[in-house]
Design an enzyme around this catalytic site. Structure first.
Site, PDB file in Angstrom:
ATOM      1  N   LYS A   1       9.153 -35.373 -92.767  1.00 27.09           N
ATOM      2  CA  LYS A   1       8.258 -36.158 -91.917  1.00 27.09           C
ATOM      3  C   LYS A   1       7.790 -37.372 -92.720  1.00 27.09           C
ATOM      4  O   LYS A   1       6.868 -37.287 -93.513  1.00 27.09           O
ATOM      5  CB  LYS A   1       7.062 -35.297 -91.486  1.00 27.09           C
ATOM      6  CG  LYS A   1       6.357 -35.756 -90.196  1.00 27.09           C
ATOM      7  CD  LYS A   1       5.702 -37.100 -90.264  1.00 27.09           C
ATOM      8  CE  LYS A   1       4.514 -37.126 -91.191  1.00 27.09           C
ATOM      9  NZ  LYS A   1       3.897 -38.539 -91.238  1.00 27.09           N
ATOM     10  N   PRO A   2       8.454 -38.530 -92.539  1.00 29.33           N
ATOM     11  CA  PRO A   2       8.044 -39.726 -93.288  1.00 29.33           C
ATOM     12  C   PRO A   2       6.836 -40.395 -92.648  1.00 29.33           C
ATOM     13  O   PRO A   2       6.434 -40.070 -91.526  1.00 29.33           O
ATOM     14  CB  PRO A   2       9.283 -40.617 -93.191  1.00 29.33           C
ATOM     15  CG  PRO A   2       9.865 -40.267 -91.844  1.00 29.33           C
ATOM     16  CD  PRO A   2       9.605 -38.791 -91.671  1.00 29.33           C
ATOM     17  N   ALA A   3       6.291 -41.370 -93.368  1.00 31.18           N
ATOM     18  CA  ALA A   3       5.173 -42.147 -92.836  1.00 31.18           C
ATOM     19  C   ALA A   3       5.635 -42.997 -91.662  1.00 31.18           C
ATOM     20  O   ALA A   3       6.778 -43.480 -91.628  1.00 31.18           O
ATOM     21  CB  ALA A   3       4.586 -43.037 -93.924  1.00 31.18           C
TER      22      ALA A   3
ATOM     23  N   GLU B   1       0.994 -33.767-104.222  1.00 30.30           N
ATOM     24  CA  GLU B   1       0.871 -34.930-105.104  1.00 30.30           C
ATOM     25  C   GLU B   1      -0.089 -35.865-104.400  1.00 30.30           C
ATOM     26  O   GLU B   1       0.266 -36.534-103.430  1.00 30.30           O
ATOM     27  CB  GLU B   1       2.240 -35.573-105.339  1.00 30.30           C
ATOM     28  CG  GLU B   1       2.253 -36.482-106.557  1.00 30.30           C
ATOM     29  CD  GLU B   1       1.990 -37.927-106.215  1.00 30.30           C
ATOM     30  OE1 GLU B   1       0.825 -38.362-106.403  1.00 30.30           O
ATOM     31  OE2 GLU B   1       2.919 -38.612-105.773  1.00 30.30           O
ATOM     32  N   LEU B   2      -1.336 -35.882-104.884  1.00 35.38           N
ATOM     33  CA  LEU B   2      -2.424 -36.518-104.134  1.00 35.38           C
ATOM     34  C   LEU B   2      -2.888 -37.810-104.806  1.00 35.38           C
ATOM     35  O   LEU B   2      -2.156 -38.421-105.560  1.00 35.38           O
ATOM     36  CB  LEU B   2      -3.569 -35.518-103.974  1.00 35.38           C
ATOM     37  CG  LEU B   2      -3.160 -34.174-103.334  1.00 35.38           C
ATOM     38  CD1 LEU B   2      -4.329 -33.207-103.281  1.00 35.38           C
ATOM     39  CD2 LEU B   2      -2.573 -34.392-101.943  1.00 35.38           C
TER      40      LEU B   2
ATOM     41  N   CYS C   1       0.209 -44.508-106.512  1.00 32.98           N
ATOM     42  CA  CYS C   1      -0.773 -43.550-107.002  1.00 32.98           C
ATOM     43  C   CYS C   1      -0.855 -43.591-108.521  1.00 32.98           C
ATOM     44  O   CYS C   1      -1.853 -43.173-109.109  1.00 32.98           O
ATOM     45  CB  CYS C   1      -0.440 -42.146-106.512  1.00 32.98           C
ATOM     46  SG  CYS C   1       1.221 -41.604-106.972  1.00 32.98           S
TER      47      CYS C   1
ATOM     48  N   GLU D   1      -9.457 -45.761-105.071  1.00 38.69           N
ATOM     49  CA  GLU D   1      -8.049 -46.082-105.345  1.00 38.69           C
ATOM     50  C   GLU D   1      -7.730 -47.385-104.613  1.00 38.69           C
ATOM     51  O   GLU D   1      -7.650 -47.419-103.386  1.00 38.69           O
ATOM     52  CB  GLU D   1      -7.140 -44.944-104.873  1.00 38.69           C
ATOM     53  CG  GLU D   1      -5.707 -45.092-105.327  1.00 38.69           C
ATOM     54  CD  GLU D   1      -4.863 -43.857-105.032  1.00 38.69           C
ATOM     55  OE1 GLU D   1      -3.826 -43.687-105.694  1.00 38.69           O
ATOM     56  OE2 GLU D   1      -5.226 -43.066-104.134  1.00 38.69           O
TER      57      GLU D   1
ATOM     58  N   SER E   1       7.276 -42.461-114.932  1.00 38.26           N
ATOM     59  CA  SER E   1       8.064 -41.739-113.939  1.00 38.26           C
ATOM     60  C   SER E   1       9.531 -41.652-114.362  1.00 38.26           C
ATOM     61  O   SER E   1      10.150 -42.653-114.723  1.00 38.26           O
ATOM     62  CB  SER E   1       7.963 -42.437-112.583  1.00 38.26           C
ATOM     63  OG  SER E   1       6.626 -42.443-112.130  1.00 38.26           O
TER      64      SER E   1
END
Length: 491
Positions: free
Chosen positions: A190-192, A266-267, A300, A396, A455
């Site tokens: 389910k993508p954005a 992953e918030l 993020c 953020e 990353s």
């Protein structure tokens, strides 16, 4: 009826890139059951580029049913076969990396260099987990009492619901799809709503690589919340992997708890960037430009709170402001531009409001501070005189704004760095020994010492505190989609 994959014309991709705009359920590209669609907008031009199918709740549940039906065969597929499919997907995306990047740019707005970097990072998860698929271990040993043999195996956890954000629409999809498929799980992605075209392109690449029907499904519900909740209530769903805000993560964790669905989260983040006394200022500024401005600050992992020692503060501000003011801003499709648009005018306005609030609270504007009316652009901005605990310091930012706090004592810097509910990533610049000592004291799942990018598909990505649960990438990533089974054999 299953539709044919589009012919990819790489020479004319910039004029007419092939875009999938349908749901993908049980091996078929199809419209939603109600025939509804939503607009996908190029934020640089504020212009519609596609209409994408809306998944009704019934479509979402059909996707879960398809994944459930495909699970026995896929989980029984030899790891080497799953590995080779993932490797083919990597090869496809490698051959089409510029087209891949262009699709990201068109719907996300980021600079082309950022999109190309994301395309490379995203496809590498298929290569990494192609290798991990054949390396899942186990255990075989005699019990201490000598009465039995202990056998420990790993089995696919089951149907996995993968929910991804708009800021890295390719990488967040592959970082979840690759380990799930390598482990033998079937999936519903389910993508954005802002960036479905990239997700559909990744799914199309997997289809062309040979993923069987039902193993990967793609849905784009509207509204999102009720449909995701319905899928989490489906008894076949045994895994939720979510990347997004901490606020939404809390809601999903509560919903997942009803059926005790295993959850990886992953918030949000609020990354400190600590510049120590004695730091190489030129190196720190070069790192800050990458850590802050990668993806236009919409990450993020973006450096969010700059804590700079007074002894180097003025030099850092002067050089950072100069570097930020020289960035060329404009549509990402123009490869000479270094700073693209934010994903929407709404996101642009949020960033503008944060800057206005910071100025009202006493911050000083060194450079930038302007929003464009022509598209979702916001200037590269440097703020000084920011107080720890101010609104922008606790938020953020998710945009190209650097908020700098001056400090006098290293212990104070560590305290301020840790004074947050978040703990995803931190950055420390200074003499190596001192920087490493400070890194060990910071409450974050990842700390970059004298470098700006951490990353890597081979490294465990994840946070502490309210920045998440579990790890993605590395050998740990595949374990999120496996369950241990203990078998005791009588001697």
């Amino acid at each position: 009826m299953t539709t044919e994959a589009p012919v990819i014309d790489r020479q004319n991709a910039s004029q007419n890139p092939p875009l999938r705009t349908e749901l993908y359920i049980a091996g078929e590209w199809r419209a939603g059951s109600a025939g509804r669609s939503f607009a996908v907008v190029d934020p640089a031009e504020n212009a519609e580029i596609a209409q994408f199918a809306i998944a009704e709740e019934s479509d979402c549940l059909a996707a879960v049913d398809a994944a459930e039906a495909a699970l026995p065969a896929w989980s029984a597929t030899p790891p080497r076969v799953r590995s080779e499919i993932l490797r083919r997907a990597y090869d496809i995306l490698t051959a089409e990396r510029e087209l891949f990047a262009e699709i990201i740019v068109r719907e996300n707005g980021k600079a082309f260099a950022d999109a190309l970097g994301e395309a490379d990072y995203a496809k590498d998860f298929f290569r990494w987990f192609a290798e991990e698929a054949v390396r899942v271990g186990g255990d075989f040993r005699l019990s201490p009492s000598g009465d039995k043999t202990i056998i420990v195996t790993h089995e696919p956890i089951g149907v996995s619901l993968l929910v991804t954000p708009w800021n890295f629409p390719a990488a967040m999809a592959t970082r979840k799809l690759a380990p799930a498929l390598a482990a033998g799980c079937t999936t519903v992605l389910k993508p954005a709503r802002e960036t479905p075209l990239t997700a559909a392109y990744v799914v199309d690449a997997l289809m062309r690589a040979g993923v069987p029907s039902g193993v990967v499904n793609l849905v784009t519900p509207a509204p999102t919340g009720p449909a995701v909740a319905a899928m989490l209530k489906h008894p076949a769903v045994r895994k939720l992997s979510f990347t997004g805000s901490t606020e939404v993560g809390r809601v999903l964790l509560a919903e997942a708890a009803e059926n005790v669905v295993s959850s990886s989260m992953e918030l949000g983040g609020n990354a400190p960037f600590v510049v120590l006394p004695g730091a190489d200022v030129d190196k720190a500024v070069a790192g800050a430009m990458i850590a802050k401005m990668r993806n236009g600050g919409s990450a993020c992992t973006a450096a969010n709170r700059f804590y700079v020692h007074r002894s180097v503060h003025d030099q850092f501000v002067t050089r950072m402001s100069d570097a930020m003011s020289q960035l060329r801003m404009g549509p990402g499709i123009d490869r000479s531009n270094e700073l693209g648009a934010l994903v929407s005018t709404g996101e642009r306005d949020k960033v503008a409001e944060l800057v206005e609030t910071a100025l009202a609270e006493g911050a000083r504007l060194e450079v930038g501070g302007g929003a464009s009316d022509a598209g979702a652009f916001y200037d590269a901005t440097v703020l000084t005189g920011v107080e720890h605990g101010s609104t922008i310091n606790q938020t953020e930012i998710f945009g190209p704004v650097s908020a700098i706090v001056v400090y006098d004592d290293v212990d104070e810097a560590v305290r301020m760095a840790n004074d947050t509910i978040y703990g995803l990533i931190a950055y420390v610049y200074g003499q190596t020994g001192e920087a490493l000592a400070v890194a060990k004291r910071i409450d974050a799942g990842m700390v970059a010492v004298n470098r700006a990018v951490l990353s890597d598909p081979a490294a465990p990505f994840g946070g502490m505190k309210q920045s998440g649960l579990g790890r993605e990438g590395s050998s740990e990533g595949i374990l999120e989609f496996l369950e241990e089974k203990y078998i005791g054999v009588e001697l």
